[in-house]
Each structure stands twice: as structure tokens, then as C-alpha cells.
Write a protein that holds these residues in place. Structure first.
Motif, PDB file in Angstrom:
ATOM      1  N   LEU A   3      24.779 -30.766  12.483  1.00 17.15           N
ATOM      2  CA  LEU A   3      26.037 -30.094  13.560  1.00 17.15           C
ATOM      3  C   LEU A   3      25.535 -28.826  13.955  1.00 17.15           C
ATOM      4  CD1 LEU A   3      28.536 -32.401  12.472  1.00 17.15           C
ATOM      5  CD2 LEU A   3      27.405 -33.370  14.258  1.00 17.15           C
ATOM      6  N   LEU A   4      25.798 -28.337  15.056  1.00 12.88           N
ATOM      7  CA  LEU A   4      25.506 -27.186  15.065  1.00 12.88           C
ATOM      8  C   LEU A   4      27.183 -26.720  15.971  1.00 12.88           C
ATOM      9  CD1 LEU A   4      21.589 -26.554  16.265  1.00 12.88           C
ATOM     10  CD2 LEU A   4      22.756 -26.384  14.431  1.00 12.88           C
ATOM     11  N   ASP A   5      26.489 -25.394  15.906  1.00 10.29           N
ATOM     12  CA  ASP A   5      27.693 -23.968  16.482  1.00 10.29           C
ATOM     13  C   ASP A   5      29.679 -25.057  16.688  1.00 10.29           C
ATOM     14  OD1 ASP A   5      26.594 -23.460  18.330  1.00 10.29           O
ATOM     15  OD2 ASP A   5      26.312 -24.806  19.369  1.00 10.29           O
ATOM     16  N   THR A   6      29.630 -25.129  15.041  1.00 11.51           N
ATOM     17  CA  THR A   6      30.578 -25.321  14.330  1.00 11.51           C
ATOM     18  C   THR A   6      31.520 -24.155  14.689  1.00 11.51           C
ATOM     19  OG1 THR A   6      29.926 -24.437  12.639  1.00 11.51           O
ATOM     20  CG2 THR A   6      29.889 -26.412  12.745  1.00 11.51           C
ATOM     21  N   TRP A   7      31.518 -23.084  15.039  1.00 12.70           N
ATOM     22  CA  TRP A   7      32.611 -22.449  15.262  1.00 12.70           C
ATOM     23  C   TRP A   7      33.133 -22.194  16.486  1.00 12.70           C
ATOM     24  CZ3 TRP A   7      35.367 -19.996  11.504  1.00 12.70           C
ATOM     25  CH2 TRP A   7      34.089 -19.436  10.118  1.00 12.70           C
ATOM     26  N   ALA A   8      32.445 -22.336  17.571  1.00 13.89           N
ATOM     27  CA  ALA A   8      32.349 -22.304  18.547  1.00 13.89           C
ATOM     28  C   ALA A   8      33.190 -23.795  18.743  1.00 13.89           C
ATOM     29  CB  ALA A   8      31.551 -23.012  19.301  1.00 13.89           C
ATOM     30  N   LEU A   9      33.667 -25.050  17.921  1.00 11.51           N
ATOM     31  CA  LEU A   9      34.860 -25.807  17.947  1.00 11.51           C
ATOM     32  C   LEU A   9      35.766 -25.290  18.219  1.00 11.51           C
ATOM     33  CD1 LEU A   9      32.732 -29.336  17.717  1.00 11.51           C
ATOM     34  CD2 LEU A   9      33.630 -28.466  19.724  1.00 11.51           C
ATOM     35  N   LEU A  10      35.695 -25.276  15.878  1.00 11.29           N
ATOM     36  CA  LEU A  10      36.863 -25.051  15.286  1.00 11.29           C
ATOM     37  C   LEU A  10      37.833 -23.814  15.968  1.00 11.29           C
ATOM     38  CD1 LEU A  10      35.347 -25.311  11.565  1.00 11.29           C
ATOM     39  CD2 LEU A  10      36.645 -26.408  13.104  1.00 11.29           C
ATOM     40  N   THR A  11      37.048 -22.444  16.786  1.00 10.40           N
ATOM     41  CA  THR A  11      37.765 -21.732  16.914  1.00 10.40           C
ATOM     42  C   THR A  11      38.787 -21.430  18.214  1.00 10.40           C
ATOM     43  OG1 THR A  11      36.136 -19.795  17.725  1.00 10.40           O
ATOM     44  CG2 THR A  11      36.323 -19.849  14.787  1.00 10.40           C
ATOM     45  N   ARG A  16      44.416 -28.472  18.411  1.00 11.97           N
ATOM     46  CA  ARG A  16      44.066 -29.337  18.369  1.00 11.97           C
ATOM     47  C   ARG A  16      42.911 -29.145  17.886  1.00 11.97           C
ATOM     48  NH1 ARG A  16      46.430 -35.268  20.663  1.00 11.97           N
ATOM     49  NH2 ARG A  16      48.440 -34.641  20.183  1.00 11.97           N
ATOM     50  N   ALA A  17      42.225 -28.177  17.850  1.00 10.40           N
ATOM     51  CA  ALA A  17      40.793 -27.304  17.255  1.00 10.40           C
ATOM     52  C   ALA A  17      40.355 -28.391  16.353  1.00 10.40           C
ATOM     53  CB  ALA A  17      40.875 -26.120  17.488  1.00 10.40           C
ATOM     54  N   SER A  18      41.361 -28.078  15.570  1.00  8.94           N
ATOM     55  CA  SER A  18      40.821 -28.872  13.703  1.00  8.94           C
ATOM     56  C   SER A  18      40.742 -30.402  14.118  1.00  8.94           C
ATOM     57  CB  SER A  18      41.920 -28.728  12.363  1.00  8.94           C
ATOM     58  OG  SER A  18      41.077 -28.712  11.572  1.00  8.94           O
ATOM     59  N   GLU A  19      41.763 -31.023  14.623  1.00  7.88           N
ATOM     60  CA  GLU A  19      41.617 -32.263  14.736  1.00  7.88           C
ATOM     61  C   GLU A  19      40.438 -33.120  15.614  1.00  7.88           C
ATOM     62  OE1 GLU A  19      45.435 -34.019  16.508  1.00  7.88           O
ATOM     63  OE2 GLU A  19      45.246 -32.441  15.665  1.00  7.88           O
ATOM     64  N   GLU A  20      40.711 -32.197  17.009  1.00  8.37           N
ATOM     65  CA  GLU A  20      39.615 -32.803  17.585  1.00  8.37           C
ATOM     66  C   GLU A  20      38.200 -32.443  16.810  1.00  8.37           C
ATOM     67  OE1 GLU A  20      37.573 -33.893  21.237  1.00  8.37           O
ATOM     68  OE2 GLU A  20      39.463 -34.455  20.110  1.00  8.37           O
ATOM     69  N   THR A  21      37.878 -31.330  16.648  1.00 12.61           N
ATOM     70  CA  THR A  21      36.406 -31.294  15.555  1.00 12.61           C
ATOM     71  C   THR A  21      36.014 -31.955  15.062  1.00 12.61           C
ATOM     72  OG1 THR A  21      36.743 -28.470  15.910  1.00 12.61           O
ATOM     73  CG2 THR A  21      35.135 -29.920  14.734  1.00 12.61           C
ATOM     74  N   LEU A  22      37.268 -32.502  14.147  1.00 14.32           N
ATOM     75  CA  LEU A  22      36.613 -33.491  12.733  1.00 14.32           C
ATOM     76  C   LEU A  22      36.264 -35.046  13.590  1.00 14.32           C
ATOM     77  CD1 LEU A  22      36.422 -34.319  10.127  1.00 14.32           C
ATOM     78  CD2 LEU A  22      39.056 -34.749   9.955  1.00 14.32           C
ATOM     79  N   ASP A  43      30.777 -23.073   6.507  1.00 20.88           N
ATOM     80  CA  ASP A  43      31.747 -22.595   5.610  1.00 20.88           C
ATOM     81  C   ASP A  43      31.818 -23.736   4.947  1.00 20.88           C
ATOM     82  OD1 ASP A  43      32.872 -21.860   3.093  1.00 20.88           O
ATOM     83  OD2 ASP A  43      33.814 -20.162   4.313  1.00 20.88           O
ATOM     84  N   GLY A  44      30.980 -24.374   4.178  1.00 21.53           N
ATOM     85  CA  GLY A  44      31.759 -25.473   3.356  1.00 21.53           C
ATOM     86  C   GLY A  44      33.162 -25.554   2.853  1.00 21.53           C
ATOM     87  N   SER A  45      34.036 -24.072   2.365  1.00 24.63           N
ATOM     88  CA  SER A  45      35.137 -24.405   1.698  1.00 24.63           C
ATOM     89  C   SER A  45      35.944 -24.879   3.033  1.00 24.63           C
ATOM     90  CB  SER A  45      35.925 -23.141   1.117  1.00 24.63           C
ATOM     91  OG  SER A  45      35.337 -21.942   2.576  1.00 24.63           O
ATOM     92  N   LEU A  46      36.284 -24.237   4.488  1.00 24.95           N
ATOM     93  CA  LEU A  46      36.932 -24.561   5.985  1.00 24.95           C
ATOM     94  C   LEU A  46      37.275 -26.456   5.398  1.00 24.95           C
ATOM     95  CD1 LEU A  46      34.858 -23.379   9.106  1.00 24.95           C
ATOM     96  CD2 LEU A  46      36.392 -22.633   7.510  1.00 24.95           C
ATOM     97  N   PRO A  47      38.643 -26.282   5.763  1.00 21.36           N
ATOM     98  CA  PRO A  47      39.633 -27.602   6.149  1.00 21.36           C
ATOM     99  C   PRO A  47      39.185 -28.620   6.597  1.00 21.36           C
ATOM    100  CG  PRO A  47      41.132 -26.096   5.673  1.00 21.36           C
ATOM    101  CD  PRO A  47      39.778 -25.379   5.765  1.00 21.36           C
ATOM    102  N   THR A  48      37.986 -28.303   7.941  1.00 18.81           N
ATOM    103  CA  THR A  48      38.053 -29.317   8.403  1.00 18.81           C
ATOM    104  C   THR A  48      36.343 -29.490   7.908  1.00 18.81           C
ATOM    105  OG1 THR A  48      39.404 -28.971  10.353  1.00 18.81           O
ATOM    106  CG2 THR A  48      36.941 -29.715  10.702  1.00 18.81           C
ATOM    107  N   VAL A  49      35.600 -28.368   7.632  1.00 23.49           N
ATOM    108  CA  VAL A  49      34.556 -28.938   6.612  1.00 23.49           C
ATOM    109  C   VAL A  49      34.596 -30.335   5.993  1.00 23.49           C
ATOM    110  CG1 VAL A  49      32.345 -28.045   5.743  1.00 23.49           C
ATOM    111  CG2 VAL A  49      33.432 -27.289   8.275  1.00 23.49           C
TER     112      VAL A  49
END
Length: 159
Positions: A3-11, A16-22, A43-49
Motif C-alpha cells: 500500500l503506497l501513497d499513504t500520505w496522499a490519502l491521509l492528508t 472523513r479522510a481517516s475513515e475512508e483511508t482505512l 508511520d506505524g504509530s499513526l492511528p489509521t495504520v
């Protein structure tokens, strides 16, 4: 699966960015074959991750709701977005009999030279807010107001 481009989805500028990403990540991970691996470039410490690693969407939903309560965002509170020319938005707000305790947030610039105001109320006042805005819009229509105002209740995009 990678799963790439994680920042593109999370930021994204979306409530609803977080819930849509998850949701997207869990759907993609569910396609991995039994015994397969899912690698998230984030980053593994992010709540969505963390929610993905734990495979715990209820935990993520509870955390998201707690944050929205703290910030006064939907669904913990109700918001209405009023977008239009500055004069038209001001006219609608002057005409509306908003419920007690309604908070006005803004104005902020909107596309095409317009402005946006947010009106926030407690959940208990959601019907009163909708009624007040509906009646004010009706009054403006009866007066044949030249400039329209777009009214959205609990918009996903608050920016």
C-alpha cells in the motif's frame, strides 16, 4: 500487497479522510491471498495504520468519534455550511432565526470569489437549525433574492 501513497490519502482536506483511508486499505488487504502479506508504507504509530495492523475498525471508529466530540464536529454536533456571495450569506443569516447556542464560524474564502460560513449547534438542536435555514431560504426566495446561497447540513468538506 504493498500500500503506497499513504500520505496522499491521509492528508486530504476531508472530514472523513481517516475513515475512508482505512476502508480502502482494509478492502485492499482483504484481497491478499491466505498467508499473503500486506505492507503499508507509513508511520506505524499513526492511528489509521494502527487500526489496519490490529484489523480493528471499531477501535478506529471510537477514536474518531471521540476526536470529533472534542472538536465539535459531526456527528457529535451538527453543522451547516452556507456558501455564496458575502452579501447573500449575510442576508440569509440575518433572516434566519437560529437556535439558541448556535455558533457562527467564519467567514472563510470559497471558490469563485464566494465565502463560506459554518453554523454549529448541539445535536439536540439539529431540527431547529434545519427549520431556521429552510425558512430563511424561503423568505429569500419570496423576496426574489438575486444571489443564491448553497446550504449543506453536515458537509464532508469543512474547508
Amino acid at each position: 500487497m504493498l500500500l503506497l501513497d499513504t500520505w496522499a490519502l491521509l492528508t486530504r482536506a476531508d472530514l472523513r479522510a481517516s475513515e475512508e483511508t482505512l476502508r480502502r486499505w482494509m478492502n485492499a488487504a482483504a484481497l491478499a491471498r491466505a498467508g499473503g502479506r500486506v505492507v503499508v508504507a507509513a508511520d506505524g504509530s499513526l492511528p489509521t495504520v494502527q487500526a489496519l495492523i490490529r484489523w480493528d475498525s471499531p477501535w478506529s471508529a471510537a477514536r474518531e468519534l471521540a476526536e470529533r466530540r472534542e472538536l465539535g464536529f459531526p456527528p457529535a454536533a451538527r453543522m451547516a455550511s452556507l456558501t455564496g456571495a458575502a452579501e447573500a450569506v449575510a442576508d440569509l443569516l440575518t433572516t434566519a432565526h437560529l437556535p439558541e447556542g448556535a455558533e457562527l464560524l467564519g467567514p472563510v474564502p470559497a471558490p469563485q470569489g464566494q465565502e463560506r460560513m459554518l453554523v454549529r449547534v448541539r445535536r439536540a438542536n439539529q431540527a431547529a437549525l434545519a427549520r431556521a435555514l429552510h425558512e430563511a431560504a424561503g423568505v429569500r426566495t419570496a423576496r426574489k433574492a438575486a444571489q443564491p446561497v448553497r446550504i449543506q447540513v453536515d458537509p464532508l468538506d469543512l474547508l
